[in-house]
Design an enzyme around this catalytic site. Structure first.
Site, PDB file in Angstrom:
ATOM      1  N   ASP A 246       0.859  -1.205   0.000  1.00  0.00           N
ATOM      2  CA  ASP A 246       0.000   0.000   0.000  1.00  0.00           C
ATOM      3  C   ASP A 246       0.887   1.244   0.000  1.00  0.00           C
ATOM      4  O   ASP A 246       2.092   1.147   0.184  1.00  0.00           O
ATOM      5  CB  ASP A 246      -0.865   0.002   1.270  1.00  0.00           C
ATOM      6  CG  ASP A 246      -0.005  -0.114   2.521  1.00  0.00           C
ATOM      7  OD1 ASP A 246       0.226  -1.253   2.960  1.00  0.00           O
ATOM      8  OD2 ASP A 246       0.503   0.910   3.033  1.00  0.00           O
ATOM      9  N   ASP A 248       0.527   3.685   2.277  1.00  0.00           N
ATOM     10  CA  ASP A 248       0.368   4.269   3.605  1.00  0.00           C
ATOM     11  C   ASP A 248      -0.652   5.422   3.554  1.00  0.00           C
ATOM     12  O   ASP A 248      -1.728   5.237   2.976  1.00  0.00           O
ATOM     13  CB  ASP A 248       1.738   4.687   4.180  1.00  0.00           C
ATOM     14  CG  ASP A 248       1.706   4.811   5.697  1.00  0.00           C
ATOM     15  OD1 ASP A 248       1.114   3.929   6.342  1.00  0.00           O
ATOM     16  OD2 ASP A 248       2.235   5.789   6.235  1.00  0.00           O
TER      17      ASP A 248
HETATM   18  N1  LIG Z   1       1.223   1.224   5.752  1.00  0.00           N
HETATM   19  C1  LIG Z   1       1.753   0.380   6.625  1.00  0.00           C
HETATM   20  N2  LIG Z   1       2.207   0.811   7.825  1.00  0.00           N
HETATM   21  C2  LIG Z   1       2.773  -0.050   8.699  1.00  0.00           C
HETATM   22  N3  LIG Z   1       2.900  -1.372   8.471  1.00  0.00           N
HETATM   23  C3  LIG Z   1       2.446  -1.837   7.302  1.00  0.00           C
HETATM   24  N4  LIG Z   1       2.437  -3.087   6.803  1.00  0.00           N
HETATM   25  C4  LIG Z   1       1.871  -3.031   5.582  1.00  0.00           C
HETATM   26  N5  LIG Z   1       1.509  -1.762   5.276  1.00  0.00           N
HETATM   27  C5  LIG Z   1       1.855  -0.999   6.335  1.00  0.00           C
END
Ligand SMILES: Nc1ncnc2[nH]cnc12
Ligand SMILES: CSC[C@H]1O[C@H](OP(=O)(O)O)[C@H](O)[C@@H]1O
Length: 331
Positions: A246, A248
């Site tokens: 992703d 974030d």
């Molecule tokens: N955006 C994110 N923040 C922290 N850990 C994650 N693991 C997968 N995506 C994450």
């Protein structure tokens, strides 16, 4: 941590036992794999045994499978969050995980982690082999084998300027790139990146995500620390393969990350991770195949200069615990 609870209690009740010295000698396990979110077993390996060593820090987060590949190389595998994903990133029994792999003879750990991307060019499904890490955990995880809990009375300061093994890391990056070029050509591999390890379990706010970018962070997860620190203290070569799921929360026009998005991406990442693991086991094993191997010698003994406490002041009860992770420790 020596009194198992929850998932750890379930592991303790598991019939799998510690292997005998004869078995360990026969298997010559040198490589340990830590599976992250979505990776709860190894594909394409032949299962040889399941073991569940009780360490001075309790049981690992899952029973450890010993498997071999077609060339007969044995590897140890454990699932970081347990087989049912029941340990939060903050409650993973990291000292037991690292100590149990060490007790099986492991010299090099390849760890996997699902991460958020803090950079446009690191797209979901891409692989990243980081070279640096920023610690944003909040002091609620046990962060050292030394000076905490039942190990009070001994102080050690491990070198951590290069948090990942600088021999293993480039090899992992190269072989991951070569393997993915064949099996998943759309997946990019990024090297020399900086990971941020946050506490969680909630994902970051948009302000935090922007701050991590300003700090130079490229990817973010919740579980690379203290794992990398404890692997260093146990004198193990350790490298991380991060798989992006992703973006974030930093992109203003996009929804911030949620679990559904992460899971949607994980399936593809896990398949690619299994292929990369299969390609990496023999080359990593070759680097650490016996105690005379250069990479083993590079790591073993590095803690000798890190232990500050005079040996006569170290409590007798702590000494065998130090010896469990550092067998050369004789004081
Ligand atoms: N955006 C994110 N923040 C922290 N850990 C994650 N693991 C997968 N995506 C994450
Ligand atoms: C499932 S999203 C958050 C979770 O995913 C990562 O786990 P792992 O590193 O074990 O793959 C991240 O660190 C968080 O723990």
């Amino acid at each position: 941590m020596s009194t198992p609870s929850g998932q750890a209690a379930a592991n303790a009740a598991n019939k799998a036992v510690a292997p005998s010295p004869a078995q360990l000698k026969e298997w010559n396990i040198r490589v340990g794999i830590i599976g992250g979110s979505g990776i709860y077993k190894l594909e394409g390996f032949q299962l040889v045994a399941t073991v569940n060593p009780q360490t001075p820090w309790g049981y690992p987060s899952s029973p450890i499978t010993i498997s071999k590949n077609a060339s007969g190389t044995h590897v140890a595998f454990l699932a970081r969050h347990g087989l049912t994903h029941s340990f939060t990133p903050s409650t993973v029994p990291v000292p037991a995980n690292i100590a149990s792999l060490k007790s099986l003879g492991v010299k090099a750990i390849l760890a996997f982690s699902a991460v958020g991307s803090l950079r446009e060019e690191i797209a979901p499904k891409d692989f990243v082999v980081p070279s640096q890490i920023i610690d944003r955990t909040k002091g609620i995880r046990r962060g050292s084998f030394f000076g905490e809990g039942e190990d009070k009375g001994v102080v050690a300061h491990a070198m951590f300027g290069d948090p990942f093994c600088e021999t293993l890391r480039p090899l992992v990056e190269k072989i991951a790139r070569e393997t993915l070029a064949k099996v998943a050509p759309n997946v990019k591999v990024h090297g020399n990146k900086t990971a941020v390890c946050m506490e969680g379990p909630q994902f970051s706010t948009r302000a935090e995500s922007l701050m991590y970018r300003a700090w130079g962070g490229d990817i973010i997860n919740m579980s690379a620390l203290p794992e990398a620190k404890l692997a260093r203290e146990a004198e193990l070569a350790y490298a991380l393969i991060a798989t992006a799921t992703d973006y974030d929360a930093w992109r203003p026009s996009e929804e911030s990350v949620g679990v559904a998005e992460v899971i949607a991406c994980l399936v593809a990442n896990v398949q690619a991770s299994q292929k990369v693991t299969a390609a990496l086991v023999d080359p990593i094993h070759a680097l650490v195949k016996d105690d005379e191997s250069e990479l083993v010698k590079k790591h073993e003994g590095t803690m000798r200069d890190s232990i500050m406490t005079r040996s006569e002041a170290i409590p007798e009860s702590v000494k065998p615990r130090i010896r469990y992770i550092l067998p050369w420790f004789a004081a």
